[in-house]
Design an enzyme around this catalytic site. Structure first.
Site, mmCIF file in Angstrom:
data_model
loop_
_atom_site.group_PDB
_atom_site.id
_atom_site.type_symbol
_atom_site.label_atom_id
_atom_site.label_comp_id
_atom_site.label_asym_id
_atom_site.label_seq_id
_atom_site.Cartn_x
_atom_site.Cartn_y
_atom_site.Cartn_z
ATOM 1 N N GLU A 414 0.850 -1.190 0.000
ATOM 2 C CA GLU A 414 0.000 0.000 0.000
ATOM 3 C C GLU A 414 0.881 1.233 0.000
ATOM 4 O O GLU A 414 1.815 1.327 0.796
ATOM 5 C CB GLU A 414 -0.871 0.087 1.266
ATOM 6 C CG GLU A 414 -1.991 -0.889 1.317
ATOM 7 C CD GLU A 414 -2.883 -0.700 2.554
ATOM 8 O OE1 GLU A 414 -2.878 0.386 3.140
ATOM 9 O OE2 GLU A 414 -3.573 -1.672 2.895
HETATM 10 C C1 NOJ Z 1 -4.228 1.119 5.590
HETATM 11 C C2 NOJ Z 1 -5.383 0.177 5.414
HETATM 12 O O1 NOJ Z 1 -4.888 -1.121 5.268
HETATM 13 C C3 NOJ Z 1 -6.272 0.531 4.243
HETATM 14 O O2 NOJ Z 1 -7.394 -0.292 4.278
HETATM 15 C C4 NOJ Z 1 -6.616 1.997 4.255
HETATM 16 O O3 NOJ Z 1 -7.466 2.326 3.175
HETATM 17 C C5 NOJ Z 1 -5.329 2.785 4.193
HETATM 18 N N1 NOJ Z 1 -4.530 2.478 5.361
HETATM 19 C C6 NOJ Z 1 -5.542 4.291 4.155
HETATM 20 O O4 NOJ Z 1 -6.020 4.714 5.382
#
Ligand code: NOJ
EC number: 3.2.1.21
Length: 553
Positions: A414
Site C-alpha cells: 500500500e
Molecule cells: C491502511 C489500510 O490497510 C487501508 O485499508 C486503508 O485504506 C489505508 N490504510 C488508508 O487509510
C-alpha cells in the site's frame, strides 16, 4: 488510520528544527529533493489494491455472514456521516469492469482481500461453507488470470466474522488462531492452485490499536494498555500457524509464498544531536513496524518494547508485563515465517523524547512509548489529517527493513494519498506529485540494495475509508457513490501511473514532465464530462458503467 491522541499532539506541536534530518546512514547523504531518473529491475511488478469490506458491497448477499465491520458501521456515530460499506463500490458485481480498468493501467498484479464471513459465515469452518462466496472469488481469480494479472490475496483485511467477536471476544481470544488457520487452509485448498502470493494479515497494527485500544475501528473496544498487545500476540501466532500450514501441507504442490503486510510510518529524530530523540525515533518505529516484523523475522518482540512496557508495568504494580511473552518453543516456531514482507507506507513523523510518568496520563500503548510525534507545517497535507507527504521517509523505512531483517523480499502492498474534496475533482495533481516522489524514493531504495520486488498503488478505486466513511478518497479512479451504479472515472493520476508502469520507472526529465502535463490536460475535459454526466443522472437514473481511460499521450 491513526487519528488518535498522539496525532492531535502532532497538530499542536509544530516543528521548526532541522529540516534536513539525520545523516545517519550513507544513503541519506543524498539531497532529499534530488530526483533520480532511471528504471526498476526487469520483472518489477506494478499493481493496485483494494480490500473486501472497503469495495465489495453486497454485505448481506448470497449467504454472506456478518462481519464486525457490518455491525460497527451500522451503529450510529461510529463512522463519518454514518456511512456504511453496505454497497460501497459494488465490487462484488463489477469485478469484470474493474479488471478492464486494471488492464488499461497495464497492471501486473492486483491486491484484494477475501472476506472471511463471505465464505465461512459464522467464522467456524465446521459450521458451514458458503459455496456462493467461494464462487465469487473463484471467478475473480480466474478473470484476473485470463487477463494476465497476478492476484495477491490478503486473508484478513479486518473483517472478522461477527459471531467470533460475540462468542469469543475476537482477537482477544486465543481460539481465533485455530479458526483463522481453518479459514486460511480452506483458501489454500480452494484457490491455491491459482494464487501464489498470500498475505495473512493486513496491517495488524491497526487492528490491534484502533480495534482494541482506541476503539475507533471495529470491534470498537477500548482496552487501554492491554487490548492491543493481546490482540497482536494472537495475530502473530495465527500468522505463524498459517505459514506453517502452508509450508507443510501446500507449498510442495502449489509453490506459492506466504507473507504478512505491515504498515509503518517512518520516525525521524527531531534533534539529530540528541541521543534521546534518536532513541525515541527508533522506539517509534519499533513499536510500529518492529512490533510485528521482529517476531516474524527474529522470533521475539523488539527488546525496547519488552523493556519499556515491562518497566511501566512494574511501576504500575503489576506482577507481569502487559506485553505478553513468547515461550522458547513459540519463538522458534514464529521465527522465519515470512516468505516476503508486505509494506504499507503512507507518511512520516518527527519524533522527540517525552516521558509519561505512570499514573498521570493513564496506561496505553501510546504512553508506553515515551515520545511525542510532530510534523513540519510545510509538508503537503492534501487529504487525511494524518497523511503528510514526506517521500524521503519511504526510502529510510525501506532501508531500515533491509538492515533490521536481513534484506527480505519486499512487496509494497500500500502506498498512496487521499483527498478531501466536497466538489468532484479528477485533476489530482497532488496525487501525481505524491506517486512520482514516493515511487522515486523507492527507486533510490532499490539502488541502495533494498530487495523491493513490487509496488501496489493504494487504491484502485475510491472506497469506504473505515471510520472516515466516503469522505476520504484514495482512488486512482473516482467513484460516484451517489449514483446507484457506482460508475468509475479516471483521475489524472491514472494517466501518470500508467506511464510509470509502461516505462518501468522514470526515463528522463523531459518525458516525465510531458506525462504530467498531458495527464493534467486530459483531466480538465474529464471533469467537464463528469459534471455533465452528473447533471444528466439527475434526469435519468441510468449512466455508463465504466468510463474508458483516455489513451496515448
Ligand atoms: C491502511 C489500510 O490497510 C487501508 O485499508 C486503508 O485504506 C489505508 N490504510 C488508508 O487509510
Amino acid at each position: 488510520m491513526l487519528p488518535h491522541c498522539a496525532a492531535s499532539v502532532c497538530h499542536v506541536l509544530v516543528l521548526v528544527l532541522h529540516l534536513s534530518a539525520a545523516e545517519d546512514f550513507d544513503w541519506t547523504k543524498n539531497n532529499h529533493d534530488s530526483f533520480y531518473y532511471g528504471t526498476f529491475p526487469a520483472g518489477f511488478s506494478w499493481g493496485a489494491g483494494s480490500s473486501a469490506y472497503q469495495t465489495e458491497g453486497a454485505w448481506d448477499k448470497d449467504g454472506k455472514g456478518l462481519s464486525i465491520w457490518d455491525v460497527f458501521s451500522h451503529k450510529k456515530g461510529k463512522i463519518q456521516q454514518n456511512d456504511t460499506g453496505d454497497s460501497s463500490c459494488e465490487g462484488y458485481y463489477k469485478f469484470k469492469d474493474d479488471t478492464t480498468l486494471m488492464k488499461e493501467l497495464k497492471l501486473n498484479h492486483y491486491r484484494f482481500s477475501i472476506s472471511w464471513p463471505r465464505i465461512i459465515p459464522t467464522g467456524v469452518k465446521t459450521d458451514h461453507i458458503n459455496e456462493k462466496g467461494i464462487k465469487y472469488y473463484d471467478e475473480l481469480i480466474d478473470h484476473l488470470l485470463e487477463n494476465k494479472i497476478t492476484p495477491i490475496v490478503t486473508l484478513y483485511h479486518w473483517d472478522l466474522p461477527q459471531v467470533l467477536q460475540e462468542k469469543y471476544g475476537g482477537w482477544q481470544n486465543i481460539s481465533m488462531i485455530n479458526h483463522f488457520n481453518e479459514f486460511a487452509n480452506l483458501c489454500f485448498e480452494r484457490f491455491g492452485s491459482r494464487v501464489k502470493y498470500w498475505i495473512t494479515f493486513n496491517n495488524p497494527w491497526s487492528v490491534a490499536v484502533e480495534g482494541y485500544e482506541t476503539g475507533e475501528h471495529a470491534p470498537g473496544l477500548r482496552l487501554r494498555g492491554t487490548g492491543a498487545y493481546r490482540a497482536a500476540h494472537h495475530m502473530i501466532k495465527a500468522h505463524a500457524k498459517v505459514w506453517h500450514t502452508y509450508d507443510t501441507q501446500w507449498r510442495g504442490k502449489q509453490q506459492g509464498l506466504v507473507g504478512i503486510s505491515l504498515s509503518g510510518d517512518w520516525g525521524e529524530p527531531v534533534d539529530i544531536s540528541s541521543q534521546k530523540d534518536i532513541e525515541a525515533a527508533e522506539r517509534y518505529v519499533q513499536f510500529y513496524l518492529g512490533w510485528f516484523a521482529t517476531p516474524v523475522f527474529h522470533g521475539d518482540y523488539p527488546q525496547v518494547m519488552k523493556d519499556f512496557v515491562g518497566r511501566k508495568s512494574v511501576q504500575q504494580g503489576l506482577g507481569t508485563s502487559r506485553l505478553p511473552s513468547f515461550s522458547p518453543q513459540e519463538k522458534s516456531y514464529i521465527k522465519g515465517t515470512c516468505d516476503f514482507l508486505g509494506i504499507g507506507h503512507f507518511t512520516t513523523r518527527y519524533i522527540t523524547h517525552k516521558g509519561s510518568p505512570p499514573g498521570r496520563s493513564g496506561t496505553s500503548y501510546f504512553t508506553d512509548r515515551d515520545l511525542a510525534e510532530l510534523v513540519d507545517p510545510r509538508w503537503p497535507d492534501p487529504g487525511s489529517e494524518w497523511l503528510y507527504s514526506v517521500p524521503w521517509g519511504f526510502r529510510r523505512l525501506l532501508n531500515f527493513v533491509k538492515t533490521q531483517y536481513g534484506n527480505p523480499m519486499i512487496y509494497v502492498t500500500e502506498n498512496g494519498v487521499s483527498e478531501k474534496m466536497s466538489c468532484t475533482e479528477l485533476c489530482d495533481e497532488w496525487r501525481i506529485q505524491y506517486f512520482k516522489d514516493y515511487i522515486n524514493e523507492m527507486l533510490k531504495a532499490v539502488r541502495d540494495g533494498v530487495n523491493v520486488k513490487g509496488y501496489t498503488a493504494w487504491s484502485l478505486l475510491d472506497k469506504f475509508e473505515w471510520d472516515e466513511g466516503y469522505s476520504e478518497r484514495f482512488g486512482l479512479y473516482y467513484v460516484d457513490f451517489r449514483n446507484k451504479n457506482k460508475p468509475r472515472y479516471p483521475k489524472a493520476s491514472v494517466q501518470f501511473y500508467k506511464r510509470v508502469i509502461s516505462s518501468n520507472g522514470f526515463p528522463n526529465q523531459r518525458e516525465v514532465e510531458n506525462w504530467r502535463r498531458k495527464a493534467v490536460e486530459t483531466c480538465s475535459s474529464s471533469n467537464q464530462l463528469l459534471a455533465a454526466a452528473r447533471r444528466e443522472s439527475k434526469e435519468h437514473a441510468e449512466r455508463p458503467k465504466v468510463w474508458p481511460v483516455h489513451d496515448e499521450v
